[in-house]
Each structure stands twice: as structure tokens, then as C-alpha cells.
Scaffold this active site. Sequence first.
Site, PDB file in Angstrom:
ATOM      1  N   ASP A 110       0.816  -1.228   0.000  1.00 60.32           N
ATOM      2  CA  ASP A 110       0.000   0.000   0.000  1.00 60.32           C
ATOM      3  C   ASP A 110       0.842   1.267   0.000  1.00 60.32           C
ATOM      4  O   ASP A 110       0.307   2.362  -0.107  1.00 60.32           O
ATOM      5  CB  ASP A 110      -0.891   0.048   1.251  1.00 60.32           C
ATOM      6  CG  ASP A 110      -1.969  -1.022   1.230  1.00 60.32           C
ATOM      7  OD1 ASP A 110      -2.164  -1.635   0.174  1.00 60.32           O
ATOM      8  OD2 ASP A 110      -2.602  -1.256   2.277  1.00 60.32           O
ATOM      9  N   LYS A 163       1.923   5.032  19.820  1.00 60.57           N
ATOM     10  CA  LYS A 163       1.013   6.174  20.031  1.00 60.57           C
ATOM     11  C   LYS A 163       1.402   6.996  21.271  1.00 60.57           C
ATOM     12  O   LYS A 163       0.653   7.051  22.254  1.00 60.57           O
ATOM     13  CB  LYS A 163      -0.434   5.683  20.130  1.00 60.57           C
ATOM     14  CG  LYS A 163      -0.887   5.031  18.842  1.00 60.57           C
ATOM     15  CD  LYS A 163      -2.325   4.600  18.850  1.00 60.57           C
ATOM     16  CE  LYS A 163      -2.682   4.008  17.499  1.00 60.57           C
ATOM     17  NZ  LYS A 163      -3.929   3.296  17.448  1.00 60.57           N
ATOM     18  N   ASP A 219       0.460   5.819   2.697  1.00 58.02           N
ATOM     19  CA  ASP A 219      -0.180   4.504   2.630  1.00 58.02           C
ATOM     20  C   ASP A 219      -1.509   4.733   1.916  1.00 58.02           C
ATOM     21  O   ASP A 219      -2.397   5.397   2.443  1.00 58.02           O
ATOM     22  CB  ASP A 219      -0.406   3.980   4.055  1.00 58.02           C
ATOM     23  CG  ASP A 219      -1.191   2.677   4.090  1.00 58.02           C
ATOM     24  OD1 ASP A 219      -2.051   2.471   3.207  1.00 58.02           O
ATOM     25  OD2 ASP A 219      -0.976   1.865   4.997  1.00 58.02           O
TER      26      ASP A 219
END
Length: 361
Positions: A110, A163, A219
Site C-alpha cells: 500500500d 502512540k 499509505d
Amino acid sequence: MKGLILVGGYGTRLRPLTLTVPKPLVEFANRPMILHQIEALANAGVTDIVLAVNYRPEVMVETLKKYEAEYGVSITFSVETEPLGTAGPLKLAEDVLKKDNSPFFVLNSDVICDYPFKELADFHKAHGGKGTIVATKVDEPSKYGVIVHDIAKPNLIDRFVEKPVEFVGNRINAGLYILNPEVIDLIDLKPTSIEKETFPILVEQKSLYSFDLEGFWMDVGQPKDFLSGTVLYLNSVAKKHPEKLSKGENIVGNAMIDPSAKISPSAKIGPDVTIGPNVTIGDGVRIERSVVLADSTIMAHSLIKSTIVGWHSTVGKWCRLEGVTVLGDDVEVKDEIYINGGKVLPHKSISTNVPQEAIIM
């Protein structure tokens, strides 16, 4: 050298396009997505390419045979009977990837960028570690797993922070790697994550480095990002190969238009548009930040904005499509219809407005 492309499964994020064509063959900038990667690998001296798939390889075989001859590479399919994650496919393709001692590239199908394979291979050989991750800088690192470097040694990865709540860095894994064959010995033939299971072992061994990606990265696995990636790609082409972009009095900004497309002189195309083969664009049509795939027709005075028009589709007169609308294969939109964020499945006819995001089945 060798390369493995992680193709994976059904491409559900890019539906309705992937209901007709396997994701690697969906055209990005008028060429199958996977061809951008095969060409970049071949240009870097790769001769053996493995596609790790768990869905519809037979559809791709014929197309890829053509590329084998064109680029002088051997393309093999490594077919998973169950999804093996991001590391399992490396173990499954061990025969090819360990056939000699040279390192191999791994990339996510991707990802679209200026693939820096030659520079990456040189950098990898120079540091002498077992693996190198390509890193890209992002504005909002809190959405991603962030790479944190060793303070003492440049580019050596110390840890990953998933994160992060407070700022620890802004480099993330770009989904491209180069690894030495012995890394495969760390992987079991089962569903395994290279990011969560294999890389932490290499970090512990102080043998995993990162390489900064210059230029754009995206992506493009879902429609919103497919369109953003098209903008970035066309920008890059404008800087490096402006001759590949289309020019004309009715073209604004960056546009890539197949020579076989028939476009009315009164239509206005761009910025950030790709138009595929045998497309017909009528009088007064306005297209911006959109992708129009092969054999489609946009009739007079329609506005197409932030939209992907699938193959063999027809948009009637005085329509307005926007808000990341995606038409699947062979969709008909009747005259004077408004679609905002609709995802329309193949072979449908739309005769009423779709004012907000919806899947039309």
C-alpha cells in the site's frame, strides 16, 4: 538481490474498487499500484521478487508474467492458506529469500513514495547491522508507533513507542525494510507481526537501524489516502519528471491524462487529477483532486471533486460528486445527481441524491 512485497488479503479498505480488481492491480497514476514497486525494485538491481498473498493470485499471474519479461525479474507468489501477518510471509518465502547471503527488501504493497532502494542498500551495508527500517517524519506522531534512537549511536534504534502521549520523536516506520537472511531464523511459520515480535528482538541485539526517507510517503490503502497520495505523487513528478504531466489550455496544475482520453476543450481539468485510458469528458466538465479510471464517461457540465470514478462508469449531465465519493466498476449516475461521500458498489445505477456518506449496494 531479492524483494518481498506484502500484498495480503482482500483490500477491504479500498472497496468498492477491490470488488472487481485485486488491490495491487488497481491503477495509481494510471499504472497498477504494484508496478510502481516492481519497477523501483528492478531499477535497484533486484532479480527475485516474491508477492505474499492470501487472495486471488490467479487473477494477478497473467499481468505479472508480462512484467517479468519487461523488467527482467522473476516474480513468484507465496500463497498463505491463513493470513500470516507481516512476518510469517517471510518464513513462508524462506527458499527464495535465503537462497544466497545478500540482504532482501520487504515492503508493504500500500505504500507509495520515492522508493530509495539503492541508497537504502548502501546505508544497510555500511552500518553492518541485521536490519534497516525506512523512517518517515510525520506531523502527528501520537497516531503511530514512533522510532526512538540510541543517544550514543546515530540511526541505531533504541525502542519503539506506540502512540506516544508526550513527544518522543516524529519518525515512524514507513513500511519498507532491508533485512539480512538470518533474520528469518527469528520468525516462526505462524501469524506473526514483524513490528511487534521480530523488530524488538533486533533492537535488543542492537542490530536494527533506521534510514530517513526523503520526499513524500503515503499509505494509499483507503480512498481518502489514495487521493492524498495522488496529490503527493503528482507533486513529486512535477519536480522530477515534469515531462510526464499533461499540459494544455484547459489543464490547471498537475494532471496526468492518458493520450487516448477524449476531453472537450471547454472542460477544465486539475489540479491533482489522473485520467485513465479511453475516458470521455464532456463540455464544461470540471474535475479536481480526483482519479478517473479507464473507459469512463463524464457527461456535460458535471463537477467531479475528491472522487474516484471506477472503470466503465458513466456520470450524467449536471452532476456533482465530492467528499471522497467512490464509484465501483460499471456504475451509472443519472443526470443532475448529487453524491457526497457515497461508496457505490459495481453495476449500480444511481437516480437519487446521496447527500451524506453511505454505501450504496
